[in-house]
Design an enzyme around this catalytic site. Structure first.
Site, PDB file in Angstrom:
ATOM      1  N   GLU A 137       7.106  -6.902  -1.388  1.00  0.00           N
ATOM      2  CA  GLU A 137       5.845  -7.164  -2.094  1.00  0.00           C
ATOM      3  C   GLU A 137       5.963  -6.602  -3.504  1.00  0.00           C
ATOM      4  O   GLU A 137       6.340  -5.442  -3.698  1.00  0.00           O
ATOM      5  CB  GLU A 137       4.688  -6.498  -1.329  1.00  0.00           C
ATOM      6  N   ASN A 180       1.154  -2.264   3.014  1.00  0.00           N
ATOM      7  CA  ASN A 180       0.515  -3.302   3.827  1.00  0.00           C
ATOM      8  C   ASN A 180       1.445  -3.517   5.021  1.00  0.00           C
ATOM      9  O   ASN A 180       2.465  -4.176   4.903  1.00  0.00           O
ATOM     10  CB  ASN A 180       0.358  -4.606   3.037  1.00  0.00           C
ATOM     11  N   LYS A 259      -2.441   3.227   3.875  1.00  0.00           N
ATOM     12  CA  LYS A 259      -3.402   2.469   3.073  1.00  0.00           C
ATOM     13  C   LYS A 259      -4.497   2.052   4.039  1.00  0.00           C
ATOM     14  O   LYS A 259      -4.275   1.191   4.900  1.00  0.00           O
ATOM     15  CB  LYS A 259      -2.694   1.256   2.458  1.00  0.00           C
ATOM     16  N   GLU A 263      -8.264  -3.310   0.608  1.00  0.00           N
ATOM     17  CA  GLU A 263      -7.780  -4.693   0.548  1.00  0.00           C
ATOM     18  C   GLU A 263      -7.550  -5.264   1.954  1.00  0.00           C
ATOM     19  O   GLU A 263      -6.526  -5.884   2.239  1.00  0.00           O
ATOM     20  CB  GLU A 263      -6.508  -4.778  -0.305  1.00  0.00           C
ATOM     21  N   LYS A 337      -3.566   6.476  -7.550  1.00  0.00           N
ATOM     22  CA  LYS A 337      -2.959   5.691  -8.638  1.00  0.00           C
ATOM     23  C   LYS A 337      -3.327   6.314  -9.981  1.00  0.00           C
ATOM     24  O   LYS A 337      -4.449   6.785 -10.154  1.00  0.00           O
ATOM     25  CB  LYS A 337      -3.439   4.242  -8.594  1.00  0.00           C
ATOM     26  N   ASP A 342      -5.473  -0.491 -11.574  1.00  0.00           N
ATOM     27  CA  ASP A 342      -4.305  -0.918 -10.805  1.00  0.00           C
ATOM     28  C   ASP A 342      -3.057  -1.055 -11.666  1.00  0.00           C
ATOM     29  O   ASP A 342      -2.666  -2.179 -11.992  1.00  0.00           O
ATOM     30  CB  ASP A 342      -4.631  -2.253 -10.123  1.00  0.00           C
ATOM     31  N   GLU A 370       5.083  -4.666 -11.723  1.00  0.00           N
ATOM     32  CA  GLU A 370       4.128  -5.715 -11.364  1.00  0.00           C
ATOM     33  C   GLU A 370       3.339  -6.228 -12.567  1.00  0.00           C
ATOM     34  O   GLU A 370       3.261  -7.426 -12.790  1.00  0.00           O
ATOM     35  CB  GLU A 370       3.169  -5.178 -10.291  1.00  0.00           C
ATOM     36  N   GLU A 474       2.555  -3.731 -24.468  1.00  0.00           N
ATOM     37  CA  GLU A 474       1.104  -3.559 -24.575  1.00  0.00           C
ATOM     38  C   GLU A 474       0.543  -4.413 -25.718  1.00  0.00           C
ATOM     39  O   GLU A 474      -0.524  -5.021 -25.585  1.00  0.00           O
ATOM     40  CB  GLU A 474       0.789  -2.077 -24.822  1.00  0.00           C
TER      41      GLU A 474
HETATM   42  C1  GCU Z   1      -1.852  -4.010  -6.070  1.00  0.00           C
HETATM   43  C2  GCU Z   1      -0.821  -5.013  -5.673  1.00  0.00           C
HETATM   44  C3  GCU Z   1      -0.786  -5.239  -4.186  1.00  0.00           C
HETATM   45  C4  GCU Z   1      -0.687  -3.897  -3.465  1.00  0.00           C
HETATM   46  C5  GCU Z   1      -1.795  -2.978  -3.911  1.00  0.00           C
HETATM   47  C6  GCU Z   1      -1.654  -1.566  -3.369  1.00  0.00           C
HETATM   48  O1  GCU Z   1      -3.136  -4.529  -5.930  1.00  0.00           O
HETATM   49  O2  GCU Z   1      -1.081  -6.225  -6.333  1.00  0.00           O
HETATM   50  O3  GCU Z   1       0.309  -6.070  -3.896  1.00  0.00           O
HETATM   51  O4  GCU Z   1      -0.735  -4.088  -2.092  1.00  0.00           O
HETATM   52  O5  GCU Z   1      -1.772  -2.854  -5.297  1.00  0.00           O
HETATM   53  O6  GCU Z   1      -1.276  -0.694  -4.148  1.00  0.00           O
HETATM   54  O7  GCU Z   1      -1.931  -1.309  -2.206  1.00  0.00           O
END
Ligand code: GCU
Length: 642
Positions: A137, A180, A259, A263, A337, A342, A370, A474
């Site tokens: 991911e 995830n 986590k 999400e 974070k 994000d 990312e 940036e």
């Molecule tokens: C971001 C990212 C996701 C990831 C999430 C996280 O949103 O796009 O892919 O799962 O962060 O840190 O849990």
């Protein structure tokens, strides 16, 4: 199989050590690793690994107490002394980095100890290929180095080489699977545990403990229970048993990464419990074995209605977690974070970091790029991390507050490990800053260049190309800290309104008059109030808010005059033209390096710089055109805006 790219540990980097007489004294797994390193170095460069007689380098481990500090001194010979195998390993690599300087007659004694004991990389690797996210991911370097076809790979040669690279920078923990947690890798905790054991065996000789990401609903999904309620005795019992089984197989297992309620991931909210209940459940299962739970603070409403101006995603982590300060067990580390949104190229530092003095905290960074060019763009992130870790939040610097520094890794099966060969510097630099956030980013870059490239003539052009590349990125992307403006889904390239009417809570609110998010206490979401003094007031006022964060905190007219003296809209035009110009210049700098770096590296970077220039141009034109159409204000310098 082609051998893994040596990255910052090419044979040539070991010449100063390997051409000398070296003695290694001590016992234990990590001392054996050092002995193996020395044996390989002297075999390549004509020195000798000696037991008796004079030596030019003495590597002495006095015990094995797990300590990570070491000293280096020179008295006739150079010596590294440590009380633990880890310290000896780090001391050895320190001497490698110093090169000939470690053997100079006037070498002054040095003592080194890490600024914190938690220096961790998380892998967002899936065992299977996820239909949307692929195998890794947010991975931009090919398939996972750990997994193939739903299992840990047969051949772990690359994993061993990776562990060696990380160990040389001081990284001491690795998370093996995506936060995830999907179906197959959930089973690393149960029937696939022998696979995790193999990875632990590959990391151990380099001083690295492994961790598993686990799903909060595991008692249901893996254990067949009807609930995952953290206060339910059967749930507690299930976690205790599962954890004991992990430690029976991996005695030095590091712990869990979680986590939860984020999400769509399951978590304690489903049972009316809070995050301390959830984290402590796992912490208590791990505590008898010395394990740690890394509990992520990335909790927010991902089904927001864009019409609702009262909800602010930036507030969410603080709203959820600050009231729980003091409620977490001592072996919980809250993983926060660095910014409230994000992993953007520019965000203010998360106020959560200052809000929880009674909680152990780790700052989470993103080595994988990312939102910073996805390892197609040169974007050297060490200066960003340095800025974050040195930021004086509430009196103390972030790096003084944090018990740990964690980041998402950027490696894969790619022949250069990181897709973009120059993105190796981010991986290296992460380890070095996690060890000591007071190191100067320029010095860390120099170390990486010196180790990686043999030709000293490559040094200056590489510095020039990479040193300021984060700020260049940036300049041509989202302006003044407003963030996002990326294509939804894959997050690559410009999509100015990509998220504007989505459920993700990341808006810029541009209209014909102005742009930015009002997060003030006076008229906005009140987010500024989550900061300690002086920042709560510095950010509250558009007059004192630093330019680079203005649109994160304020909605202002296009004609608003920045502290720099330029208007917001003119700043947008200027920085976007300048950013692309700079990328054009970078293409030229790289061209000078032909013949000075390996051909394969040259070719890959040349190709990627062409893509960076194309993409940066697209960013410039879309952002400039967007704001010209919204504002109707022409560029003061009459440049082409489409
Ligand atoms: C971001 C990212 C996701 C990831 C999430 C996280 O949103 O796009 O892919 O799962 O962060 O840190 O849990």
């Amino acid at each position: 199989m082609t051998p893994p790219h040596p990255a910052w540990l090419p044979v040539s980097a070991f010449r100063p050590v390997g051409s000398r007489r070296v003695r290694v004294t001590g016992a234990g797994t990590l001392v054996d690793t050092v002995r193996g390193e020395v044996a390989a170095a002297v075999a390549a460069h004509g020195g000798a690994l000696v037991d008796d007689g004079p030596a030019d380098l003495e590597l002495v481990c006095g015990g094995d107490d797990g300590s990570e500090a070491f000293t280096v001194a020179r008295a006739g010979a150079t010596s590294v002394r440590a009380d633990g195998g880890a310290g000896l390993l780090y001391g050895f690599h320190h001497v490698v980095r110093l090169g000939e300087a470690a053997f100079a007659a006037d070498f002054a004694p040095e003592r080194h100890a890490p600024r914190r004991s938690i220096r961790m990389l998380d892998h967002w690797d899936n065992m299977d290929v996820h239909p949307v996210m692929g195998q890794v991911e947010r991975g931009y370097s090919g398939d996972s180095i750990f997994y193939a076809d739903g299992r840990v790979r047969e051949d772990l040669g690359r994993v061993e080489a990776y562990a060696r690279l990380l160990g040389s920078t001081g990284v001491n923990r690795v998370g093996l699977n995506n936060v995830n947690v999907h179906r197959t890798e959930a089973r690393l905790l149960t029937d696939l545990l022998p696979d995790a054991v193999r990875l632990a065996d590959a990391f151990r000789p380099h001083g690295i403990r492994v961790h598993l990401s686990v799903g909060f609903a595991s008692p249901i999904t893996l254990g067949g229970l009807s609930t995952a309620d953290p206060l339910d005795p059967a749930v507690r019992e299930w976690w205790n048993r599962a954890t004991a089984a992990v430690y029976a197989a991996i005695p030095d297992f590091g712990g869990y990464v979680v986590k939860a309620d984020s999400e769509g991931r399951p978590g304690p909210f489903a049972y009316g419990r809070d995050h301390a209940d959830g984290a402590n459940l796992l912490a208590r299962a791990l505590a008898p074995f010395g394990g740690t739970v890394f509990w992520r603070a990335f909790v927010y409403d991902h089904h927001q209605d864009w019409r609702d101006r009262s909800t602010d995603r930036a507030r969410a982590a603080h709203d959820h977690f600050a009231p729980l300060d003091g409620a977490f067990d001592p072996n919980v580390v809250l993983q926060v974070k660095y910014g409230p949104l994000d992993f953007q190229a520019r965000e203010p530092v998360s106020p959560v970091i200052a809000a929880m003095p009674g909680t152990r905290l780790a700052v989470e960074l993103q080595v994988t790029q990312e939102y910073t060019g996805q390892q197609k763009h040169v974007c050297h992130l060490v200066p960003q991390w340095s800025e974050i870790l040195r930021f004086p939040l509430g009196g103390d610097a972030v790096g003084d507050i944090a018990d740990g520094v964690v980041a998402v890794s950027n490696v894969g099966q790619d022949r250069f490990w990181t897709g973009h060969p120059l993105a190796q510097a981010n991986l290296f630099g992460f380890g070095r800053l996690a060890w000591d956030d007071r190191l100067a980013p320029e010095a860390v870059l120099d170390e990486w260049i010196g180790l990686t490239f043999e030709d000293p003539a490559a040094r200056e052009p590489l510095r020039d190309l990479m040193g300021d590349s984060w700020r260049t990125y940036e300049r041509y992307t989202a302006p003044l800290g407003v963030g996002f403006m990326v294509n939804p889904g894959d997050h690559y390239g410009p999509g100015v309104d990509g998220y504007e009417y989505s459920r993700w809570g990341t808006y810029h609110f541009a209209d014909r008059d102005g742009v930015g998010v009002d997060r003030t206490r006076a008229t906005g979401t009140g987010f500024t109030g989550q900061y300690p003094a002086p920042w709560r007031d510095v950010y509250e006022s558009a007059e004192t808010c630093p330019d680079e964060l203005l649109l994160f905190f304020h909605h202002v007219p296009y004609g608003h005059v920045l502290r720099s003296g330029r208007t917001v809209v003119q700043h947008i035009y200027d920085t976007h033209f300048a950013g692309v110009e700079e990328v054009g210049r970078m293409v030229g700098v790289w061209a000078e390096l032909k013949g000075r770096v390996p051909d394969a590296v040259f070719g890959r970077v040349e190709e990627l710089l062409a893509e960076q220039l194309r993409c940066a141009t697209e960013w410039r034109d879309q952002v400039n055109t967007y704001f010209f159409r919204k504002s109707g204000v022409p560029d003061a310098h009459g440049r082409t805006i489409h």
